[in-house]
Enzyme design. Sequence first.
Site, PDB file in Angstrom:
ATOM      1  N   ARG A  40      -9.316  18.322  34.597  1.00 14.35           N
ATOM      2  CA  ARG A  40      -9.891  19.512  34.182  1.00 14.35           C
ATOM      3  C   ARG A  40     -10.828  19.958  35.366  1.00 14.35           C
ATOM      4  O   ARG A  40     -11.105  20.996  35.423  1.00 14.35           O
ATOM      5  CB  ARG A  40     -10.751  19.177  33.125  1.00 14.35           C
ATOM      6  CG  ARG A  40     -10.076  19.125  31.793  1.00 14.35           C
ATOM      7  CD  ARG A  40     -11.059  18.859  30.491  1.00 14.35           C
ATOM      8  NE  ARG A  40     -11.299  17.334  30.459  1.00 14.35           N
ATOM      9  CZ  ARG A  40     -12.106  16.874  29.711  1.00 14.35           C
ATOM     10  NH1 ARG A  40     -12.621  17.547  28.711  1.00 14.35           N
ATOM     11  NH2 ARG A  40     -12.290  15.447  29.903  1.00 14.35           N
ATOM     12  N   LYS A  47     -14.030  12.606  40.132  1.00 17.28           N
ATOM     13  CA  LYS A  47     -12.579  12.613  39.258  1.00 17.28           C
ATOM     14  C   LYS A  47     -11.605  12.456  39.977  1.00 17.28           C
ATOM     15  O   LYS A  47     -10.241  12.088  39.622  1.00 17.28           O
ATOM     16  CB  LYS A  47     -12.657  14.166  38.528  1.00 17.28           C
ATOM     17  CG  LYS A  47     -13.536  14.022  37.294  1.00 17.28           C
ATOM     18  CD  LYS A  47     -12.982  13.522  36.206  1.00 17.28           C
ATOM     19  CE  LYS A  47     -13.987  13.400  35.028  1.00 17.28           C
ATOM     20  NZ  LYS A  47     -13.325  12.629  33.811  1.00 17.28           N
ATOM     21  N   THR A  89      -5.436  13.734  26.340  1.00 16.74           N
ATOM     22  CA  THR A  89      -5.643  13.714  25.015  1.00 16.74           C
ATOM     23  C   THR A  89      -7.263  14.216  24.893  1.00 16.74           C
ATOM     24  O   THR A  89      -7.999  13.630  25.608  1.00 16.74           O
ATOM     25  CB  THR A  89      -5.489  12.062  24.343  1.00 16.74           C
ATOM     26  OG1 THR A  89      -5.142  12.511  23.203  1.00 16.74           O
ATOM     27  CG2 THR A  89      -6.738  11.116  24.549  1.00 16.74           C
ATOM     28  N   TYR A 164      -9.146   9.927  15.590  1.00  8.69           N
ATOM     29  CA  TYR A 164      -8.332   9.769  16.743  1.00  8.69           C
ATOM     30  C   TYR A 164      -6.993   9.369  16.288  1.00  8.69           C
ATOM     31  O   TYR A 164      -5.963   9.913  16.785  1.00  8.69           O
ATOM     32  CB  TYR A 164      -9.048   8.444  17.624  1.00  8.69           C
ATOM     33  CG  TYR A 164      -8.102   8.192  18.526  1.00  8.69           C
ATOM     34  CD1 TYR A 164      -8.157   8.876  19.870  1.00  8.69           C
ATOM     35  CD2 TYR A 164      -7.253   6.890  18.577  1.00  8.69           C
ATOM     36  CE1 TYR A 164      -7.000   8.413  20.917  1.00  8.69           C
ATOM     37  CE2 TYR A 164      -6.422   6.368  19.601  1.00  8.69           C
ATOM     38  CZ  TYR A 164      -6.435   7.129  20.755  1.00  8.69           C
ATOM     39  OH  TYR A 164      -5.631   6.735  21.932  1.00  8.69           O
ATOM     40  N   LYS A 168      -3.553  11.435  17.258  1.00 14.27           N
ATOM     41  CA  LYS A 168      -2.461  10.973  17.994  1.00 14.27           C
ATOM     42  C   LYS A 168      -1.194  11.088  16.932  1.00 14.27           C
ATOM     43  O   LYS A 168      -0.043  11.334  17.320  1.00 14.27           O
ATOM     44  CB  LYS A 168      -2.621   9.272  18.129  1.00 14.27           C
ATOM     45  CG  LYS A 168      -3.788   9.266  19.304  1.00 14.27           C
ATOM     46  CD  LYS A 168      -3.654  10.056  20.479  1.00 14.27           C
ATOM     47  CE  LYS A 168      -2.653   9.470  21.460  1.00 14.27           C
ATOM     48  NZ  LYS A 168      -2.655  10.653  22.720  1.00 14.27           N
ATOM     49  N   VAL A 194      -5.233  -1.161  25.628  1.00 10.96           N
ATOM     50  CA  VAL A 194      -4.775  -1.506  26.997  1.00 10.96           C
ATOM     51  C   VAL A 194      -5.977  -1.973  27.699  1.00 10.96           C
ATOM     52  O   VAL A 194      -7.212  -1.758  27.746  1.00 10.96           O
ATOM     53  CB  VAL A 194      -4.486  -0.183  27.867  1.00 10.96           C
ATOM     54  CG1 VAL A 194      -3.852  -0.363  28.984  1.00 10.96           C
ATOM     55  CG2 VAL A 194      -3.424   0.630  26.889  1.00 10.96           C
TER      56      VAL A 194
HETATM   57  N1  LIG Z   1      -6.463   3.106  26.716  1.00 10.35           N
HETATM   58  C1  LIG Z   1      -5.860   2.668  25.633  1.00 10.35           C
HETATM   59  O1  LIG Z   1      -6.197   1.556  24.861  1.00 10.35           O
HETATM   60  C2  LIG Z   1      -4.892   3.442  24.836  1.00 10.35           C
HETATM   61  C3  LIG Z   1      -4.233   3.150  23.621  1.00 10.35           C
HETATM   62  C4  LIG Z   1      -3.244   3.801  22.968  1.00 10.35           C
HETATM   63  C5  LIG Z   1      -3.010   5.218  23.746  1.00 10.35           C
HETATM   64  N2  LIG Z   1      -3.630   5.584  24.698  1.00 10.35           N
HETATM   65  C6  LIG Z   1      -3.261   7.100  25.169  1.00 10.35           C
HETATM   66  O2  LIG Z   1      -3.080   6.835  26.567  1.00 10.35           O
HETATM   67  C7  LIG Z   1      -3.482   8.322  27.180  1.00 10.35           C
HETATM   68  C8  LIG Z   1      -4.448   7.848  28.230  1.00 10.35           C
HETATM   69  O3  LIG Z   1      -5.724   7.305  27.785  1.00 10.35           O
HETATM   70  P1  LIG Z   1      -6.744   6.484  28.627  1.00 10.35           P
HETATM   71  O4  LIG Z   1      -6.927   5.101  28.223  1.00 10.35           O
HETATM   72  O5  LIG Z   1      -6.236   6.431  29.944  1.00 10.35           O
HETATM   73  O6  LIG Z   1      -7.908   7.334  28.544  1.00 10.35           O
HETATM   74  P2  LIG Z   1      -8.873   8.200  29.554  1.00 10.35           P
HETATM   75  O7  LIG Z   1      -9.314   7.487  30.648  1.00 10.35           O
HETATM   76  O8  LIG Z   1     -10.078   8.742  28.608  1.00 10.35           O
HETATM   77  O9  LIG Z   1      -7.988   9.395  29.797  1.00 10.35           O
HETATM   78  C9  LIG Z   1      -7.852  10.550  28.922  1.00 10.35           C
HETATM   79  C10 LIG Z   1      -7.533  11.683  29.967  1.00 10.35           C
HETATM   80  O10 LIG Z   1      -7.318  12.945  29.049  1.00 10.35           O
HETATM   81  C11 LIG Z   1      -8.080  14.025  29.839  1.00 10.35           C
HETATM   82  N3  LIG Z   1      -8.707  14.924  28.814  1.00 10.35           N
HETATM   83  C12 LIG Z   1      -9.408  14.837  27.844  1.00 10.35           C
HETATM   84  N4  LIG Z   1      -9.839  16.068  27.412  1.00 10.35           N
HETATM   85  C13 LIG Z   1      -9.028  17.143  28.023  1.00 10.35           C
HETATM   86  C14 LIG Z   1      -8.920  18.462  27.683  1.00 10.35           C
HETATM   87  N5  LIG Z   1      -9.605  19.109  27.114  1.00 10.35           N
HETATM   88  N6  LIG Z   1      -8.243  19.108  28.622  1.00 10.35           N
HETATM   89  C15 LIG Z   1      -7.364  18.247  29.620  1.00 10.35           C
HETATM   90  N7  LIG Z   1      -7.392  16.854  29.865  1.00 10.35           N
HETATM   91  C16 LIG Z   1      -8.287  16.248  28.976  1.00 10.35           C
HETATM   92  C17 LIG Z   1      -8.981  13.415  30.598  1.00 10.35           C
HETATM   93  O11 LIG Z   1      -8.927  14.196  31.714  1.00 10.35           O
HETATM   94  P3  LIG Z   1     -10.299  14.675  32.687  1.00 10.35           P
HETATM   95  O12 LIG Z   1      -9.947  13.653  33.837  1.00 10.35           O
HETATM   96  O13 LIG Z   1      -9.824  15.947  33.229  1.00 10.35           O
HETATM   97  O14 LIG Z   1     -11.406  14.228  31.856  1.00 10.35           O
HETATM   98  C18 LIG Z   1      -8.505  12.085  31.001  1.00 10.35           C
HETATM   99  O15 LIG Z   1      -8.176  11.903  32.310  1.00 10.35           O
HETATM  100  C19 LIG Z   1      -4.143   8.896  25.983  1.00 10.35           C
HETATM  101  O16 LIG Z   1      -3.335   9.727  25.542  1.00 10.35           O
HETATM  102  C20 LIG Z   1      -4.400   7.878  24.914  1.00 10.35           C
HETATM  103  O17 LIG Z   1      -4.460   8.504  23.651  1.00 10.35           O
HETATM  104  C21 LIG Z   1      -4.637   4.810  25.178  1.00 10.35           C
END
Ligand SMILES: NC(=O)c1ccc[n+]([C@@H]2O[C@H](COP(=O)([O-])OP(=O)(O)OC[C@H]3O[C@@H](n4cnc5c(N)ncnc54)[C@H](OP(=O)(O)O)[C@@H]3O)[C@@H](O)[C@H]2O)c1
Length: 335
Positions: A40, A47, A89, A164, A168, A194
């Site tokens: 973003r 970032k 997400t 959440y 999803k 994760v």
């Molecule tokens: N970590 C886990 O345990 C886990 C488990 C199951 C599934 N997941 C899935 O894996 C994916 C990545 O998760 P993560 O743990 O890496 O989370 P994260 O570090 O919070 O990353 C989420 C990303 O989504 C982006 N985002 C949030 N709102 C947005 C918006 N309005 N427009 C565009 N981008 C937006 C953020 O981008 P900005 O950099 O621009 O803020 C951030 O880079 C997600 O889909 C999550 O649901 C994660």
Amino acid sequence: MDKGEGKRETVCVTGAAGFIGSRLVKNLLQKGYGVHATLRDPENPAKNSHLLSLPGAKERLHLFKADLLQHGSFDSAVEGCDFVINMATSTDFQGDIVQPTVDGTMNILRSCKKAKTVKRVIHTSSIAAACPLNEDGQLKEILDESCWTPVDYIKGRDVVYGMYSVSKTLAEQAALRFGAEEEIEVVTVLVGMVGGPWLTPTVPGSVSSILASLTENRLLYEVTCSSKDLFGSVPLVHVEDVCSAHIYLMEHPSAAGRYVCCSDPVTVADMLNFFRKRYPEIPLAFGNKEEEDEWKKVLVPISSKKLSDVGYSYKYHLEEILSDSIECAKQMKIL
Ligand SMILES: NC(=O)c1ccc[n+]([C@@H]2O[C@H](COP(=O)([O-])OP(=O)(O)OC[C@H]3O[C@@H](n4cnc5c(N)ncnc54)[C@H](OP(=O)(O)O)[C@@H]3O)[C@@H](O)[C@H]2O)c1
């Protein structure tokens, strides 16, 4: 990846600055792919610096500004790409998390359709979209790709991270529907909780939950404990396995539909026992015998059979998931 035919393949990664996204970008660059990363706020050093400093970034990484909430926002990032991996997400836990995630997913898929070059979309979903619950909230016998979180059951209750889960579930269903209707290959990856090392300047939410008993965070410790009610286990997986499974499913044409990606469903007692044995010098803030005795074994096994049938095998397990999280936390002086 340059297949020796002169054309380097390009992958668009949305949400690329996040915990999993940034590690995925690192691994894609390492494999020789060109990467279009969406953020973003791509001008913000907080970032972008962990992405721009990656090996190969100078030559093959391009940053794009895109927001899930803006129609057409992903068009230029997706243009010309061979694959799209949708990590982004909504993380707006105080506001409406559902609509931005569902609408944003559709925005990204419409950009893929428009681009005409995208061979496959890998959509990052979650085990939270496959809670093994019947409509009345009873746990099923196994968590696998046939499970869909009963959205109405969750919506009517005060469930930790309930919205959440709803976001999803609805986003993944919409992605698979769009793929079928518009004839775009959409493969979804249902990721567990994760752990492992991170590149981001802040501690990822899921790692904070995994380490909560060591960092004295009662709220997050309770979040981890409560995953028993939704999943029948704490569904752990290493960030490296999550990234390599995404790339594997992108590269293997036979992959189709949903894939559970969770190597180690465990109990909180399993985690606490590991911490006690391996890191006796770090005191545990929570966890007591009574709680641990109450939940001694995993209530619902998680099947990764579909992922292993397509040829993928996990490289990391409980020990590495926890110790790699701890070692990274130590380096960042959080522990
Ligand atoms: N970590 C886990 O345990 C886990 C488990 C199951 C599934 N997941 C899935 O894996 C994916 C990545 O998760 P993560 O743990 O890496 O989370 P994260 O570090 O919070 O990353 C989420 C990303 O989504 C982006 N985002 C949030 N709102 C947005 C918006 N309005 N427009 C565009 N981008 C937006 C953020 O981008 P900005 O950099 O621009 O803020 C951030 O880079 C997600 O889909 C999550 O649901 C994660």
